[in-house]
Scaffold this motif. Structure first.
Motif, PDB file in Angstrom:
ATOM      1  N   GLN A 189       0.830  -1.209   0.000  1.00 23.01           N
ATOM      2  CA  GLN A 189       0.000   0.000   0.000  1.00 23.01           C
ATOM      3  C   GLN A 189       0.865   1.259   0.000  1.00 23.01           C
ATOM      4  O   GLN A 189       0.449   2.315  -0.453  1.00 23.01           O
ATOM      5  CB  GLN A 189      -0.935  -0.014   1.212  1.00 23.01           C
ATOM      6  CG  GLN A 189      -1.920  -1.169   1.149  1.00 23.01           C
ATOM      7  CD  GLN A 189      -3.047  -1.075   2.157  1.00 23.01           C
ATOM      8  OE1 GLN A 189      -3.005  -0.275   3.079  1.00 23.01           O
ATOM      9  NE2 GLN A 189      -4.057  -1.918   1.986  1.00 23.01           N
ATOM     10  N   GLU A 192       2.224   3.446  -3.576  1.00 20.07           N
ATOM     11  CA  GLU A 192       1.578   4.659  -4.099  1.00 20.07           C
ATOM     12  C   GLU A 192       2.055   5.902  -3.354  1.00 20.07           C
ATOM     13  O   GLU A 192       2.289   6.948  -3.949  1.00 20.07           O
ATOM     14  CB  GLU A 192       0.077   4.559  -3.849  1.00 20.07           C
ATOM     15  CG  GLU A 192      -0.711   3.959  -4.976  1.00 20.07           C
ATOM     16  CD  GLU A 192      -2.144   3.751  -4.513  1.00 20.07           C
ATOM     17  OE1 GLU A 192      -2.506   2.584  -4.347  1.00 20.07           O
ATOM     18  OE2 GLU A 192      -2.866   4.741  -4.290  1.00 20.07           O
ATOM     19  N   ARG A 195       5.580   6.923  -4.207  1.00 23.74           N
ATOM     20  CA  ARG A 195       5.635   7.523  -5.543  1.00 23.74           C
ATOM     21  C   ARG A 195       4.954   8.886  -5.610  1.00 23.74           C
ATOM     22  O   ARG A 195       5.493   9.832  -6.176  1.00 23.74           O
ATOM     23  CB  ARG A 195       4.927   6.603  -6.549  1.00 23.74           C
ATOM     24  CG  ARG A 195       5.673   5.331  -6.860  1.00 23.74           C
ATOM     25  CD  ARG A 195       5.007   4.642  -8.026  1.00 23.74           C
ATOM     26  NE  ARG A 195       4.861   5.547  -9.168  1.00 23.74           N
ATOM     27  CZ  ARG A 195       4.100   5.303 -10.217  1.00 23.74           C
ATOM     28  NH1 ARG A 195       3.416   4.188 -10.310  1.00 23.74           N
ATOM     29  NH2 ARG A 195       4.028   6.177 -11.204  1.00 23.74           N
ATOM     30  N   PHE A 196       3.749   8.967  -5.054  1.00 24.82           N
ATOM     31  CA  PHE A 196       2.937  10.154  -5.324  1.00 24.82           C
ATOM     32  C   PHE A 196       2.961  11.201  -4.214  1.00 24.82           C
ATOM     33  O   PHE A 196       2.338  12.250  -4.338  1.00 24.82           O
ATOM     34  CB  PHE A 196       1.489   9.747  -5.638  1.00 24.82           C
ATOM     35  CG  PHE A 196       1.388   8.752  -6.766  1.00 24.82           C
ATOM     36  CD1 PHE A 196       2.119   8.944  -7.945  1.00 24.82           C
ATOM     37  CD2 PHE A 196       0.592   7.629  -6.667  1.00 24.82           C
ATOM     38  CE1 PHE A 196       2.046   8.036  -8.994  1.00 24.82           C
ATOM     39  CE2 PHE A 196       0.510   6.712  -7.715  1.00 24.82           C
ATOM     40  CZ  PHE A 196       1.244   6.915  -8.881  1.00 24.82           C
ATOM     41  N   GLU A 202       8.809  11.060  -7.922  1.00 23.02           N
ATOM     42  CA  GLU A 202       7.941  11.039  -9.088  1.00 23.02           C
ATOM     43  C   GLU A 202       8.616  11.571 -10.362  1.00 23.02           C
ATOM     44  O   GLU A 202       8.478  10.973 -11.429  1.00 23.02           O
ATOM     45  CB  GLU A 202       6.610  11.754  -8.783  1.00 23.02           C
ATOM     46  CG  GLU A 202       5.537  11.574  -9.840  1.00 23.02           C
ATOM     47  CD  GLU A 202       5.364  10.148 -10.383  1.00 23.02           C
ATOM     48  OE1 GLU A 202       5.585   9.171  -9.641  1.00 23.02           O
ATOM     49  OE2 GLU A 202       5.041  10.019 -11.577  1.00 23.02           O
ATOM     50  N   LEU A 250       1.054  -1.424  -9.604  1.00 28.33           N
ATOM     51  CA  LEU A 250       1.177  -0.293  -8.674  1.00 28.33           C
ATOM     52  C   LEU A 250       2.465   0.496  -8.924  1.00 28.33           C
ATOM     53  O   LEU A 250       2.509   1.715  -8.750  1.00 28.33           O
ATOM     54  CB  LEU A 250       1.149  -0.795  -7.224  1.00 28.33           C
ATOM     55  CG  LEU A 250      -0.204  -1.319  -6.752  1.00 28.33           C
ATOM     56  CD1 LEU A 250      -0.073  -2.029  -5.415  1.00 28.33           C
ATOM     57  CD2 LEU A 250      -1.213  -0.168  -6.635  1.00 28.33           C
ATOM     58  N   PRO A 255      -0.068   8.498 -12.207  1.00 26.42           N
ATOM     59  CA  PRO A 255      -0.758   9.041 -11.027  1.00 26.42           C
ATOM     60  C   PRO A 255      -2.257   9.145 -11.302  1.00 26.42           C
ATOM     61  O   PRO A 255      -2.647   9.689 -12.337  1.00 26.42           O
ATOM     62  CB  PRO A 255      -0.162  10.448 -10.870  1.00 26.42           C
ATOM     63  CG  PRO A 255       1.051  10.462 -11.725  1.00 26.42           C
ATOM     64  CD  PRO A 255       0.918   9.404 -12.767  1.00 26.42           C
ATOM     65  N   LEU A 259      -7.686   9.818  -5.457  1.00 27.81           N
ATOM     66  CA  LEU A 259      -7.466   8.506  -4.846  1.00 27.81           C
ATOM     67  C   LEU A 259      -8.765   7.725  -4.675  1.00 27.81           C
ATOM     68  O   LEU A 259      -9.017   7.140  -3.634  1.00 27.81           O
ATOM     69  CB  LEU A 259      -6.777   8.668  -3.485  1.00 27.81           C
ATOM     70  CG  LEU A 259      -5.320   9.101  -3.533  1.00 27.81           C
ATOM     71  CD1 LEU A 259      -4.774   9.274  -2.119  1.00 27.81           C
ATOM     72  CD2 LEU A 259      -4.465   8.108  -4.308  1.00 27.81           C
ATOM     73  N   ILE A 264      -8.033   4.670  -9.364  1.00 22.77           N
ATOM     74  CA  ILE A 264      -6.836   3.837  -9.171  1.00 22.77           C
ATOM     75  C   ILE A 264      -6.954   2.564 -10.008  1.00 22.77           C
ATOM     76  O   ILE A 264      -6.024   2.170 -10.715  1.00 22.77           O
ATOM     77  CB  ILE A 264      -6.626   3.507  -7.675  1.00 22.77           C
ATOM     78  CG1 ILE A 264      -6.292   4.796  -6.922  1.00 22.77           C
ATOM     79  CG2 ILE A 264      -5.521   2.470  -7.475  1.00 22.77           C
ATOM     80  CD1 ILE A 264      -6.194   4.661  -5.425  1.00 22.77           C
ATOM     81  N   LYS A 268      -4.508   1.137 -13.069  1.00 18.32           N
ATOM     82  CA  LYS A 268      -3.874  -0.200 -13.055  1.00 18.32           C
ATOM     83  C   LYS A 268      -4.257  -0.984 -14.319  1.00 18.32           C
ATOM     84  O   LYS A 268      -3.426  -1.653 -14.923  1.00 18.32           O
ATOM     85  CB  LYS A 268      -4.304  -0.967 -11.797  1.00 18.32           C
ATOM     86  CG  LYS A 268      -3.556  -0.497 -10.553  1.00 18.32           C
ATOM     87  CD  LYS A 268      -4.215  -0.943  -9.280  1.00 18.32           C
ATOM     88  CE  LYS A 268      -4.100  -2.419  -9.049  1.00 18.32           C
ATOM     89  NZ  LYS A 268      -4.920  -2.858  -7.898  1.00 18.32           N
TER      90      LYS A 268
END
Ligand SMILES: NC(=O)C1=CN([C@@H]2O[C@H](COP(=O)(O)OP(=O)(O)OC[C@H]3O[C@@H](n4cnc5c(N)ncnc54)[C@H](OP(=O)(O)O)[C@@H]3O)[C@@H](O)[C@H]2O)C=CC1
Ligand SMILES: O=C1O[C@H](COP(=O)(O)O)[C@@H](O)[C@H](O)[C@H]1O
Length: 500
Positions: A189, A192, A195-196, A202, A250, A255, A259, A264, A268
């Protein structure tokens, strides 16, 4: 999105006498209860064929929870919410009895008709149960209805489609929660967020700065008592089709604009659509399969896969897979995503290594050590955290570099134990958040990718099985897969947080 309110719900566990219920579901429900995430308006009905009484189930729940927490505690209040109904899922009449008990508990605990049906059973029963839940009126209530389905979701794309059509007759897509327990792991989890939520990563998260990504999920255990299932599955279906591809998605997705579950999932899905199909003669170029032979684990002899209980002595089932995945889109063109997973390997570890490209010119080239590449290591398990591998100046007079590591350990920061994956996923399901469950489109696309590989493997017996000794990191060909691209697998044990 998750509701903040503590939900009231009836939780019906099909397969309540089984291993998953005992080892994962009962302890997870207890942890949620302890944290106040379950409230008091809940009831659990356990069902299976065994002629247990309510009391026998309660005793089992108690035993499972106390074993899991490893200490004595008064959990009678929690256990009082559990009920048992002997039930053969193929028998229509027993659904009527089940409905009577469900309706009674609904009233007794003021559950507003909210129901979660958790299918912790062999997949061959999923479709039948879903159909009965509808035809016998168990999901005909005014509250929310959610169907939680364990893996495997089908055996290939065709069977997954059939299963999906069956369950969709009884539940909408929004009501179906397809479990992938890796999506409940804290550090999965965290991908994300890393990364974001970090300006640092990023901008570098693309083919200009990343040379390759490696995902290893190795196990020390062998097939244990699951050979009947595993013989028809193998590592490709058991681990790659779901957990490994979910982690790839993931890591690779764009992006999301927000959320939300839909945004999301749709990002994916776009990754799965961009996965280069590997088929026919290309399979041997991109994928390696292995099967464990005998060997030593912790100094003890262990048997070869073909000598395990219920395994065909000439089995062609792979217990190891390594693969090179290419994502043909603008961000990832040219960046290999290497994956490997297997049983009876050297160590139990799930790690993601993001290897950055070398800097354009090495000012320190003539020193003793060549510069090490920057790595970002995401430790999924057993330790949880992140390590960033950098180069720094060695102390002393000379201008020499030395590799340094910046560590973040999730477990030491947030307490002894981060919640179990199942605890998080049950919590999400209770609150109606399906983000960390697999949408049908993801399942279908990942089967489509995997089917092309299994088709080749099933038609061509691997004559060199077994091809890796128990207690090793897989067959030689897995190393060669990276060597031909000028890379190597970063040794997972050297990357452990403890070794930093
Ligand atoms: N165990 C694990 O760690 C994991 C399991 N899973 C998945 O979870 C599911 C359950 O696995 P697991 O708990 O290990 O399996 P088990 O074999 O331990 O349990 C199966 C359960 O199904 C019940 N059952 C079997 N046939 C019937 C029937 N005709 N009617 C009613 N109940 C029946 C059994 O009870 P009884 O004999 O009393 O009827 C038992 O409670 C599987 O889909 C598996 O792939 C996924 C990830 C991990
Ligand atoms: O889904 C599965 O996962 C486990 C590995 O899970 P982990 O959380 O221990 O990494 C694997 O052993 C099993 O074969 C597979 O069905």
């Amino acid at each position: 999105m998750k509701s903040k309110e503590t939900p009231s719900s009836l939780i019906m566990i099909f397969g309540a006498t089984g291993d998953l219920a005992k080892r994962k579901l009962f302890p997870s429900l207890y942890h949620l209860y302890r944290k106040g995430r379950l409230g008091n308006n809940f009831a659990v009905i356990g069902t299976a064929r065994r002629p247990w009484t309510h009391e026998e189930l309660k005793e089992n729940v108690k035993d499972s929870v106390l074993t899991s927490i490893g200490k004595s505690e008064n959990i009678d209040e929690f256990v009082s919410h559990f009920y048992y109904q002997a039930h053969d899922v193929k028998n229509t009449e027993s659904y009527i009895e089940l409905k009577k008990l469900a309706d009674k508990l609904d009233e007794q605990y003021s559950l507003n008709g909210n129901r979660i049906f958790y299918l912790a059973m062999a997949p061959e029963f999923f479709g039948t149960i879903a159909e009965h839940l509808k035809t016998d009126g168990l999901n005909d209530t005014k509250g929310f209805k959610r169907l939680v389905i364990e893996k495997p979701f089908g055996h290939d794309l065709e069977s997954a489609k059939t299963l999906n059509a069956q369950i969709r007759k009884a539940f909408n897509e929004e009501e179906i929660y397809r479990i992938d327990h890796y999506l409940g792991k804290a550090m999965v989890q965290n991908i994300e967020v890393i990364r974001f939520a970090n300006a640092l990563f990023e901008p570098l998260w693309n083919n200009r700065y990343i040379s390759n990504i490696q995902i290893t999920s190795s196990e020390v255990l062998g097939v244990e008592e699951r050979a009947r299932y595993y013989e028809t599955s193998g590592a490709l279906r058991d681990m790659v089709q779901n957990h490994m591809l979910q982690m790839v998605a993931l890591l690779a997705m764009e992006p999301p604009i927000k959320l939300s579950t839909d945004e999301i999932r749709s990002e994916k899905v776009r990754v799965f659509r961009a996965l280069r199909p590997i088929e026919g003669d290309h399979v041997k170029e991109y994928f390696v399969r292995g099967q464990y032979g005998s060997g030593q684990i912790d100094g003890k002899d262990v048997p070869a896969y073909r000598n395990e209980l219920n395994v065909d002595p000439a089995s062609n089932t792979e217990t190891f897979v390594a693969g090179k995945l290419m994502i043909d889109n603008f961000r990832w063109a040219g960046v290999p995503f290497y994956i490997r997973t297997g049983k009876r390997m050297e160590t139990k570890s799930t790690k993601i290594v993001i290897q950055f490209k070398d800097i354009p010119m090495n000012l320190y080239y003539n020193t003793d050590h060549q510069l090490a590449p920057n790595l970002l290591v995401i430790h999924i398990q057993p330790e949880e955290g992140i390590t960033l591998h950098l180069n720094a100046k060695k102390s002393g007079q000379h201008m020499e570099t030395t590799p340094v590591k910046l560590n973040f350990s999730n477990t030491s920061t947030h307490g002894i134990n981060t919640p179990e994956a199942y605890e998080k996923l049950l919590d999400d399901c209770l609150r109606g958040d399906a983000t960390n469950f697999a949408h049908w489109d993801e399942v279908a696309l990942s089967w489509n990718f995997v089917d092309k590989i299994s088709e080749v493997w099933e038609n061509k017996t691997q004559t060199e099985f077994p091809n890796y000794a128990s207690g090793t990191m897989g067959p030689k060909a897995s190393d060669q897969l990276l060597e031909k691209d000028g890379f190597f697998w970063w040794p997972v044990t050297d990357l452990d947080i403890d070794n930093c």
